[in-house]
Motif scaffolding. Structure first.
Motif, PDB file in Angstrom:
ATOM      1  N   PHE A   1       0.839  -1.195   0.000  1.00  0.00           N
ATOM      2  CA  PHE A   1       0.000   0.000   0.000  1.00  0.00           C
ATOM      3  C   PHE A   1       0.874   1.246   0.000  1.00  0.00           C
ATOM      4  CE2 PHE A   1      -2.471  -3.375   1.881  1.00  0.00           C
ATOM      5  CZ  PHE A   1      -3.685  -3.263   1.228  1.00  0.00           C
ATOM      6  N   GLY A   2       0.506   2.172  -0.862  1.00  0.00           N
ATOM      7  CA  GLY A   2       1.212   3.439  -0.931  1.00  0.00           C
ATOM      8  C   GLY A   2       0.240   4.601  -0.891  1.00  0.00           C
ATOM      9  N   VAL A   3       0.792   5.795  -0.760  1.00  0.00           N
ATOM     10  CA  VAL A   3      -0.020   7.014  -0.803  1.00  0.00           C
ATOM     11  C   VAL A   3       0.591   7.984  -1.804  1.00  0.00           C
ATOM     12  CG1 VAL A   3      -0.847   6.794   1.569  1.00  0.00           C
ATOM     13  CG2 VAL A   3       1.246   8.098   1.112  1.00  0.00           C
ATOM     14  N   TRP A   4      -0.271   8.738  -2.460  1.00  0.00           N
ATOM     15  CA  TRP A   4       0.193   9.825  -3.311  1.00  0.00           C
ATOM     16  C   TRP A   4       0.697  10.951  -2.413  1.00  0.00           C
ATOM     17  CZ3 TRP A   4      -0.846  10.568  -8.829  1.00  0.00           C
ATOM     18  CH2 TRP A   4      -1.386   9.437  -9.441  1.00  0.00           C
ATOM     19  N   ALA A   5       1.890  11.439  -2.677  1.00  0.00           N
ATOM     20  CA  ALA A   5       2.403  12.579  -1.927  1.00  0.00           C
ATOM     21  C   ALA A   5       1.612  13.835  -2.289  1.00  0.00           C
ATOM     22  CB  ALA A   5       3.887  12.781  -2.223  1.00  0.00           C
ATOM     23  N   LEU A   6       1.514  14.750  -1.347  1.00  0.00           N
ATOM     24  CA  LEU A   6       0.620  15.895  -1.495  1.00  0.00           C
ATOM     25  C   LEU A   6       1.285  17.102  -2.153  1.00  0.00           C
ATOM     26  CD1 LEU A   6      -1.284  15.582   1.879  1.00  0.00           C
ATOM     27  CD2 LEU A   6      -2.356  15.679  -0.380  1.00  0.00           C
ATOM     28  N   GLU A   7       2.177  16.851  -3.112  1.00  0.00           N
ATOM     29  CA  GLU A   7       2.808  17.985  -3.793  1.00  0.00           C
ATOM     30  C   GLU A   7       1.816  18.758  -4.656  1.00  0.00           C
ATOM     31  OE1 GLU A   7       2.118  15.621  -7.004  1.00  0.00           O
ATOM     32  OE2 GLU A   7       2.991  14.941  -5.131  1.00  0.00           O
ATOM     33  N   GLU A   8       0.634  18.162  -4.918  1.00  0.00           N
ATOM     34  CA  GLU A   8      -0.417  18.893  -5.636  1.00  0.00           C
ATOM     35  C   GLU A   8      -1.348  19.645  -4.691  1.00  0.00           C
ATOM     36  OE1 GLU A   8      -2.552  16.694  -8.605  1.00  0.00           O
ATOM     37  OE2 GLU A   8      -0.763  15.568  -9.197  1.00  0.00           O
ATOM     38  N   GLY A   9      -1.176  19.463  -3.391  1.00  0.00           N
ATOM     39  CA  GLY A   9      -1.977  20.196  -2.418  1.00  0.00           C
ATOM     40  C   GLY A   9      -3.179  19.440  -1.910  1.00  0.00           C
ATOM     41  N   CYS A  10      -3.799  18.605  -2.730  1.00  0.00           N
ATOM     42  CA  CYS A  10      -4.890  17.711  -2.324  1.00  0.00           C
ATOM     43  C   CYS A  10      -5.202  16.830  -3.521  1.00  0.00           C
ATOM     44  CB  CYS A  10      -6.135  18.476  -1.867  1.00  0.00           C
ATOM     45  SG  CYS A  10      -6.919  19.468  -3.140  1.00  0.00           S
ATOM     46  N   PHE A  11      -6.022  15.806  -3.292  1.00  0.00           N
ATOM     47  CA  PHE A  11      -6.398  14.909  -4.383  1.00  0.00           C
ATOM     48  C   PHE A  11      -7.906  14.728  -4.478  1.00  0.00           C
ATOM     49  CE2 PHE A  11      -1.937  13.855  -4.055  1.00  0.00           C
ATOM     50  CZ  PHE A  11      -1.580  13.830  -5.390  1.00  0.00           C
ATOM     51  N   GLY A  12      -8.641  15.639  -3.901  1.00  0.00           N
ATOM     52  CA  GLY A  12     -10.076  15.690  -4.085  1.00  0.00           C
ATOM     53  C   GLY A  12     -10.416  17.092  -4.570  1.00  0.00           C
TER      54      GLY A  12
END
Length: 349
Positions: free
Chosen positions: A6-17
């Protein structure tokens, strides 16, 4: 088959919703990315993916982190988690990129990986003054590029003459002290993307979508000629997990309600996509919350429901689940507490 990772997207985009979520507003600061990835490592996540974007997909006025400098910084601060940095081949010459990758491999102690993305963001390339051909040309360019990068990640030498690149015996040093070379992931679901994954990459990321579609994509790539170990498979997914299916359905409905505020961002991004990108054609078929397929993967429901669906995707061949949440840190912690234990407990049993 070993258990899923299991991994997570890093928040370099600020959010993913939604960037307008009241509990998770857009925040792409380094401090947040650092704390998020350190928390993910503490919670037991295996991997993190840092997307490469030079302009925010939400719009040009939003902050956007830079993937490779973030990866280098995170490599020095973490101790266990795999760090995957995405790269678009037209962003860096292959020799320069291979040298950067081997340096981060050294900093991380053998935990670094490259994610090859041939690109959809036509406006970004134009703003930067970079080459951005049609799909077939992008993949031909990417194939030359990754051929050289693979050779250099093992130490070279690389002597290559192609349409776009020529190298003359370059040998980067140092090379990895932990393995033959850093791992290579790739993304994209078009025919040339699948062929490239089968020919030249170690693992292939699939966008979130229903199980039957994912299983068919896996079988397609598995059936292709290949030299070396079998391709591994990852999938992006946005998770909404709650005590009951009904509570999860309510949370999904709330997410859709918030997404109505994103009209301007959605209109902006729809005008920036190259018309031949298969990924966005799939997205039109399966509306979703999140990016890269998001909730279309169906990881929405009670903790038991989500755990069961994870196991079904894993049985179909998914090795690595690269997850998104909103609000990210709180839901990432919830998933670790309530779903990871269920999946890993069943694998042990």
């Amino acid at each position: 088959m070993s258990g899923p990772r299991f991994g997570v997207w890093a928040l370099e985009e600020g959010c993913f919703g939604s960037p307008h979520h009241p509990e998770d507003p857009h925040d792409a600061r380094w401090e947040r990315v650092r704390d998020q990835v350190l928390l993910a490592e503490e919670l037991g996540y295996d991997s993190t993916l840092i997307a490469q974007l030079f302009i925010s997909p939400f719009g040009e006025d939003y902050d956007q982190g830079e993937a490779w400098s973030l990866a280098a910084a995170l490599a020095a601060l973490t101790s266990r988690i795999e760090l995957i940095a995405a790269v678009k081949p037209y962003s860096y010459p292959p020799g320069v990129l291979a040298k950067m990758a081997l340096q981060i491999e050294e900093i991380s102690g053998g935990r670094f990986a490259v994610n090859l993305v041939n690109g959809w963001f036509a406006t970004e390339a134009r703003r930067l003054g970079l080459t951005f051909g049609d799909r077939d040309e992008r993949y031909a360019y990417g194939r030359e590029w990754i051929t050289i990068v693979r050779e250099l990640l093992t130490g070279g030498p690389s002597t290559f003459q192609g349409r776009w690149f020529r190298t003359d015996g370059y040998r980067p040093r140092p090379v990895s002290r932990w393995r033959d070379r850093p791992k290579i992931y790739s993304g994209g679901e078009s025919e040339p993307a699948r062929a490239l994954a089968a020919d030249a990459c170690d693992a292939w990321f699939i966008n979130g979508q229903p199980l039957e579609r994912v299983a068919a994509l896996i079988e397609d790539v598995r059936a292709r000629p290949r030299i070396g170990p079998p391709v591994e498979f990852g999938m992006a997914a946005f998770v909404i997990a709650r005590d009951t299916d009904a509570e999860a359905a309510d949370a999904l409905a709330y997410a859709w309600e918030i997404s109505k505020r994103d009209r301007l961002e959605q209109e902006w991004i729809s005008g920036q996509v190259a018309p031949d990108v298969q990924m966005f054609k799939t997205f039109e078929e399966f509306p979703h919350i999140g990016t890269n397929g998001g909730t279309a993967a169906g990881l929405v429901g009670s903790y038991d429901t989500v755990a069961r669906r994870v196991e079904e995707f894993h049985d179909a061949g998914i090795d690595l689940f690269m997850l998104q949440f909103q609000p990210f840190e709180a839901e990432m912690s919830r998933f670790a507490e309530h779903v990871l234990c269920r999946v890993k407990g069943r694998v042990r049993a």
